[in-house]
Design an enzyme around this catalytic site. Structure first.
Site, PDB file in Angstrom:
ATOM      1  N   TYR A  51       0.818  -1.207   0.000  1.00 54.03           N
ATOM      2  CA  TYR A  51       0.000   0.000   0.000  1.00 54.03           C
ATOM      3  C   TYR A  51       0.858   1.266   0.000  1.00 54.03           C
ATOM      4  O   TYR A  51       0.359   2.348  -0.280  1.00 54.03           O
ATOM      5  CB  TYR A  51      -0.914   0.050   1.229  1.00 54.03           C
ATOM      6  CG  TYR A  51      -1.901  -1.068   1.379  1.00 54.03           C
ATOM      7  CD1 TYR A  51      -2.132  -2.001   0.358  1.00 54.03           C
ATOM      8  CD2 TYR A  51      -2.626  -1.221   2.557  1.00 54.03           C
ATOM      9  CE1 TYR A  51      -3.031  -3.031   0.520  1.00 54.03           C
ATOM     10  CE2 TYR A  51      -3.536  -2.237   2.723  1.00 54.03           C
ATOM     11  CZ  TYR A  51      -3.732  -3.153   1.718  1.00 54.03           C
ATOM     12  OH  TYR A  51      -4.635  -4.172   1.893  1.00 54.03           O
ATOM     13  N   HIS A 128       0.767 -11.628   2.299  1.00 51.45           N
ATOM     14  CA  HIS A 128      -0.334 -10.930   1.637  1.00 51.45           C
ATOM     15  C   HIS A 128      -1.017 -11.769   0.556  1.00 51.45           C
ATOM     16  O   HIS A 128      -2.217 -11.623   0.316  1.00 51.45           O
ATOM     17  CB  HIS A 128       0.198  -9.636   1.017  1.00 51.45           C
ATOM     18  CG  HIS A 128      -0.859  -8.602   0.771  1.00 51.45           C
ATOM     19  ND1 HIS A 128      -0.569  -7.260   0.645  1.00 51.45           N
ATOM     20  CD2 HIS A 128      -2.199  -8.692   0.628  1.00 51.45           C
ATOM     21  CE1 HIS A 128      -1.678  -6.581   0.427  1.00 51.45           C
ATOM     22  NE2 HIS A 128      -2.686  -7.428   0.405  1.00 51.45           N
TER      23      HIS A 128
END
Length: 313
Positions: A51, A128
């Site tokens: 991110y 992730h």
């Protein structure tokens, strides 16, 4: 059953059941959203190295005035950082960006006792994605990198740098493989869950194996906030569509990660507001709302709005 304030994790940890997602939030906007969420009563912030906003998350926590030891922080190792050496570098970079360090006792179960103590370790670190970036989905390199990455997370966990470790976007077969070699079992599996993508088989498997589920994209990337069926169910219950979707997720056993950068929308889904909305519904009203949203998973084929890991070997 009233909605849970926290979800128990291994080692006696308690993960706040409602957290702020920060996907696509950048710069001052991200820091402001985090500060607004903490001011509104959130105590769980979800970020990820991919991110590119971990430093802003740390800044938002600092700006909020809420002591760091009261905030549960989740981050993730990206698919570009899989494998032994890359994962080590990724974990160290996340610790630095989030202004985290080893707990004073060196124990993964400990927590800094006051705002003047050294910063807390990362509360929850996830793998992730089950695959490696720019690697064919059917390549055996994906499984090898998953194991190497998990070993790195286990090492950081043993050193007290991560209080818990888990995964994101893992399907049942990925979890089965992980459990076959894990020395530390995954504390969570963070996946897309909402009424139009209910993941019942995966949720059942996780429940059977004691793996708490965290629902990201509980609004279906925002699409479900304007879904006529969701709007009708929410209006009948006297709650907002956002509140309806989060109440559904919580009562289906998942922690939820709503995402917004607008302070008024963040306040609308703060834990206290959700608890008040649930109390106003009453048992019968809540049951009707949950049943109406459950039915959306039966009306048509599941609708997935985010990444699909089903092809990752």
């Amino acid at each position: 059953m009233p909605l849970p304030a926290t979800i128990p994790l291994p080692g006696g940890l308690a993960m706040p059941a409602v957290g702020l997602g920060t996907f696509k939030s950048r710069g001052q906007e991200a820091a402001g959203a985090v500060a607004a969420a903490l001011t509104a009563g959130f105590r769980h912030i979800d970020t990820a190295s991919i991110y590119k906003n971990e430093s802003e998350v740390a800044a938002g926590i600092a700006a909020s005035g809420v002591p760091r030891h009261e905030v549960f922080v989740t981050s993730k190792v990206s698919p570009y950082q899989m494998g032994s050496e890359a994962a080590i570098a990724a974990c160290e970079a996340s610790l630095a960006a989030l202004q985290c360090t080893q707990s004073s006792s060196g124990s993964s179960g400990s927590r800094a006792g006051s705002s003047t103590a050294a910063p807390a370790p990362i509360d929850l670190m996830l793998v992730h994605w089950p695959g490696v970036a720019k690697t064919p989905a059917d390549s055996p390199a994906n499984a090898a990198a998953r194991q190497q990455t998990w070993r790195v997370l286990e090492s950081f966990h043993r050193r007290g740098l991560f209080r818990a470790i888990g995964v994101s976007n893992f399907e049942v077969r990925h979890l089965e493989e992980l459990l076959s070699y894990a020395e530390v079992a995954p504390a969570t599996n963070q996946v897309e869950i909402h009424p139009r993508y209910q993941q019942r088989q995966l949720r059942a498997y996780c429940a059977e194996h004691g793996i708490p589920v965290v629902a990201y994209s509980p609004f279906g990337g925002g699409v479900l906030l304007d879904d006529p069926a969701v709007a009708a169910a929410a209006a009948a219950a006297g709650v907002s569509p956002a509140q309806a979707l989060l109440l559904w997720g919580l009562h289906r056993g998942a922690a939820v990660l709503p995402k917004s950068v607008r302070s008024e929308r963040i306040a609308e889904v703060a834990p206290a507001e959700l608890a008040a909305a649930e109390a106003a519904l009453g048992e019968a009203g809540l049951a009707r709302l949950l049943a109406a949203l459950d039915a959306l998973g039966e009306e048509e084929a599941p609708v997935k709005y985010c990444w699909d890991p089903s092809g990752i070997a």
